[in-house]
Scaffold this active site. Structure first.
Site, PDB file in Angstrom:
ATOM      1  N   ASP A  47       0.854  -1.184   0.000  1.00  0.00           N
ATOM      2  CA  ASP A  47       0.000   0.000   0.000  1.00  0.00           C
ATOM      3  C   ASP A  47       0.892   1.237   0.000  1.00  0.00           C
ATOM      4  O   ASP A  47       2.110   1.148   0.193  1.00  0.00           O
ATOM      5  CB  ASP A  47      -0.904  -0.031   1.236  1.00  0.00           C
ATOM      6  CG  ASP A  47      -2.089   0.923   1.141  1.00  0.00           C
ATOM      7  OD1 ASP A  47      -2.285   1.534   0.073  1.00  0.00           O
ATOM      8  OD2 ASP A  47      -2.814   1.054   2.142  1.00  0.00           O
ATOM      9  N   GLU A  82       2.649   4.756  -4.264  1.00  0.00           N
ATOM     10  CA  GLU A  82       2.640   5.593  -5.474  1.00  0.00           C
ATOM     11  C   GLU A  82       3.977   6.322  -5.720  1.00  0.00           C
ATOM     12  O   GLU A  82       4.240   6.595  -6.920  1.00  0.00           O
ATOM     13  CB  GLU A  82       1.493   6.609  -5.378  1.00  0.00           C
ATOM     14  CG  GLU A  82       0.115   5.987  -5.405  1.00  0.00           C
ATOM     15  CD  GLU A  82      -0.256   5.276  -4.095  1.00  0.00           C
ATOM     16  OE1 GLU A  82      -1.031   4.308  -4.161  1.00  0.00           O
ATOM     17  OE2 GLU A  82       0.248   5.692  -3.027  1.00  0.00           O
ATOM     18  N   ASP A 109      -8.966   3.729  -2.290  1.00  0.00           N
ATOM     19  CA  ASP A 109      -9.801   4.236  -1.195  1.00  0.00           C
ATOM     20  C   ASP A 109     -11.144   4.749  -1.702  1.00  0.00           C
ATOM     21  O   ASP A 109     -11.373   5.956  -1.831  1.00  0.00           O
ATOM     22  CB  ASP A 109      -9.059   5.339  -0.446  1.00  0.00           C
ATOM     23  CG  ASP A 109      -7.817   4.822   0.263  1.00  0.00           C
ATOM     24  OD1 ASP A 109      -7.708   3.604   0.438  1.00  0.00           O
ATOM     25  OD2 ASP A 109      -6.955   5.642   0.623  1.00  0.00           O
TER      26      ASP A 109
END
Length: 737
Positions: free
Chosen positions: A426, A429, A502
């Site tokens: 997670d 990015e 999300d």
């Protein structure tokens, strides 16, 4: 931000060929810089167009590790040559490439018909690197200053797709499956970002990027793959009427122009071509296709065991329970909170005795902690990203405002790991709290001296790769890994699964999840899904049931919610809701052999398990813009209920010569029409195509089986693949081995 294409003109050019490639040297007399263009037809019906500086002051970044190998070239022969152009052909003359001198453009032809024109509008753009001046080039965004050491280095071009008026792909965006004309607003952006509760029906870039655009018309499917990992914008312009065409304009911040045209001609051939370039979907272990239960966070070992027992008590099957960041010792990944998870191996053994697995989170940042062994090992090994001054880059994330970030491919071993523990990547990015657009500055420096701007969209890809390789190494190379990632790039399908990030517990997020997953599916990311019920906020019971029903008919099936959300185990909403969820999860497990067979097909042919209707019905134009229903393989049509209070849904049944059957009633319907069906809360809408699953005594199908967890299917050919035929009341099978 960038100059327009009107500001550049390439005039003088020289071309030469060998029998495998066309080379063109283009000279810009305004800047006295030259570019080298190469055009290479390849054996899998693709054409690669590559443009770089002829003599750069230093090497420009070329994306590594995404292509699984250099495409094998085709031999070409000169068809015709004039003072204006040269035409070469391959594949016995069926395919041609024609290069026009002035103005420069490049045409790709199939059976003498122009399919694609590169630089059709003259928007070829290439900013060459420059020696640093006394005052460096700067770009300012809010309070952030980005230093460009060698000046602006953007590149871009336009391509015209002749005869096409439907294009798809370019994930990840929360938008329709068919790409919209961008003349009315922003272009599609490919720049991986942590976007909490993202806007729907937006072209804004989300967590991952696949720079593959897929175009389709009744007699042809083709693709454009723009291999560039820097920030990229894509404009799409449709021209309707007799001369249909779609113009696509790519613009990237840096790198080289590396564009592969995939010529199909059909959807299945295109998926195969793309898989040959970037790799096939990894064959997941069988458990990964079951149901997953997750929350940020289950509190401790007792909480995990209580939830696990709850599934048994309520007769709901599941395979995996997940732990978010709170399971760690002070946000030090690869560790366990000593108070709440003191016996992690015993917890894993407890689950494994029921053949269940545990997944824990691992983000790509480290807590700045000189007293932590892993931190010291990574620092001494030079594995941390640095700032432009050469110091270790310090950002902010879950461990606090002194957080460091691993560069690229670096894997570690989790303490207390057993063979039943798997991983979740997670925040990769990468997410940097308080950073520019909540990510890393573009002038941060990675291994090899490459600036972050060059490879930003690859960051999550490399963490995914490292994690999968670490799990494989744990078993000595014998066991398949399972890794879920939020950030991704082309080729991420080789390492595991992706989810849509999300989302929010509202009906519009349930609705948008379907085109988002279809877009991922047709661009190679076949193992994908959305968090059931929405990550943020609390779903009403009807929404929760409808989301379970939709997600059970999608590849990755996980319920997940935020730390601020109410508990959401399936038995907490009353018996009617529990019964509906139990039914749909059990139906998922009934279809598990079908799903596993579809993933074998994806792993060997590139054909995704989830398919837009046009993939199976390529000549039926009524299917081209449909993204609220889809095919599961070639056999099942799914049309989830995605609106509240619905008592009837309309289902398009493609194919006028097809017969469709309601799974529950066995009632048959002729295709080529829209059907109205009544629905109740416990209705799961999927209908089998009468070809594969006919009830009239004529049917065929395929089944794949192996041990469900190891690489023995690959290394020892230990699998069973059989085709079944029902003919005149007799069941026959053919062993594919």
């Amino acid at each position: 931000k960038f100059k327009t294409s009107d500001d550049v003109a390439f005039y003088k050019w020289v071309s030469f060929t060998n029998n495998m490639c066309i080379y063109v040297i283009m000279h810009n007399y305004l800047t006295s810089k030259s570019l080298l263009l190469s055009v290479s037809p390849c054996k899998n019906n693709t054409v690669r167009i590559l443009i770089d500086e002829l003599q750069p002051i230093k090497a420009r970044y070329r994306v590594p590790d995404v292509l699984v190998g250099e495409p094998q070239g085709e031999r070409m022969s000169v068809e015709r040559q004039s003072k204006d152009s040269v035409t070469l052909s391959w594949s016995s003359g069926r395919h041609q490439v024609r290069v026009w001198h002035f103005p420069f453009r490049l045409e790709i032809l199939c059976e003498d018909e122009v399919m694609v024109t590169f630089n059709s509008k003259g928007k070829l753009w290439f900013e060459t690197l420059q020696e640093p001046p006394s005052s460096l080039w700067k770009e300012t965004f809010k309070e952030f200053v980005d230093i460009k050491a060698n000046g602006p280095s953007s590149i871009g071009s336009d391509l015209c797709l002749h005869g096409f008026s439907h294009v798809y792909g370019l994930p990840e965006h929360a938008d329709d499956l068919q790409l919209r004309d961008t003349r009315d607003g922003e272009p599609y952006r490919l720049y991986n970002l942590d976007v909490f509760a993202y806007d729907v029906y937006s072209r804004f870039g989300l967590y991952g990027s696949v720079p593959l655009l897929v175009a389709h018309k009744p007699d042809r499917t083709l693709g454009l793959f723009w291999l560039n990992a820097s920030e990229t914008y894509v404009n799409v312009h449709y021209t309707k009427g007799v001369q249909k065409q779609t113009d696509v304009h790519w613009l990237s911040e840096s790198g080289v122009i590396d564009c592969v045209v995939l010529l199909g001609p059909g959807p299945q051939q295109l998926f195969s071509q793309y898989a040959q370039l970037t790799g096939y979907q990894a064959l997941p272990p069988l458990f990964a296709l079951g149901y997953h239960q997750c929350r940020w966070n289950y509190n401790d070992e007792a909480d995990v065991k209580a939830v696990d027992a709850g599934f048994d008590q309520h007769d709901i099957p599941y395979d995996v329970i997940w732990l978010d960041i709170e399971h760690t010792d002070g946000k030090r990944y690869f560790t366990w909170d000593p108070e709440h998870f003191p016996e992690p191996a015993e917890l894993q053994h407890h689950l494994q005795r029921k053949k269940r697995k545990l997944v824990v989170i691992s983000d790509p940042h480290f807590k700045f902690d000189p007293g932590w062994l892993l931190y010291n090992e990574a620092r001494e090994g030079g594995h941390f990203v640095r700032d432009r001054e050469g110091q270790i880059y310090l950002g902010s994330c879950w461990p606090g405002n002194r957080t460091v970030f691993l560069w690229l491919n670096c894997s570690c071993l989790i303490q207390g790991s057993t063979p039943s523990l798997f991983l979740w990547n997670d925040m990769n990015e990468p997410s940097v709290f308080g950073g520019p657009e909540q990510t890393m500055p573009k002038d941060a420096v990675h291994h090899g001296g490459w600036e972050h701007r060059e490879l930003h969209n690859l960051y999550g890809f490399y963490q995914h790769m490292a994690t999968a390789e670490g799990l494989i190494a744990r078993s000595g190379g014998s066991e398949r890994p399972f890794v879920l990632t939020r950030s991704f790039f082309a080729g991420s399908q080789r390492y595991g699964a992706v989810w849509t990030g999300d989302n929010v517990a509202t009906w519009e997020y349930l609705e948008i999840s379907i085109p988002m997953i279809l877009s991922l599916s047709i661009t190679g990311i076949a193992f994908c899904g959305a968090d059931v019920g929405g990550f943020f906020r609390d779903p009403e019971p009807e929404l929760l049931v409808r989301w379970y029903q939709a997600a059970a008919l999608q590849p990755f099936f996980r319920s997940h919610c935020a730390i601020w959300s109410k508990r959401r185990e399936p038995w907490l909403f009353g018996e009617e809701v529990t019964a509906a969820i139990r039914t749909v999860i059990k139906q998922r497990y009934c279809l598990l052999p079908f799903w596993y067979t579809l993933f074998h097909q994806a792993h060997t042919s590139g054909l995704p398990p989830l398919r837009p209707l046009w993939v199976e019905f390529p000549r039926d134009e009524s299917t081209f813009s449909v993204d609220n229903q889809y095919m599961i393989g070639g056999a099942l049509l799914a049309c989830p209920v995605i609106k509240p209070g619905v008592e009837e849904i309309k289902v398009l049944l493609p194919g006028s010569d097809e017969v469709w059957y309601d799974v529950h009633s066995a009632e048959s319907y002729k295709g080529g029409r829209t059907l109205s069906l009544p629905v109740t809360l416990d209705t799961v809408s999927y209908i089998p195509d009468g070809g594969p699953f006919s009830l009239q005594g004529l049917a065929d199908g395929e089944l794949y089986l192996d041990d469900g967890h190891s690489f023995s299917y690959r290394d020892r050919k230990a699998f069973c693949l059989r085709r079944f035929n029902m003919l005149s009341g007799r069941l026959l099978f053919l062993d594919h081995m």
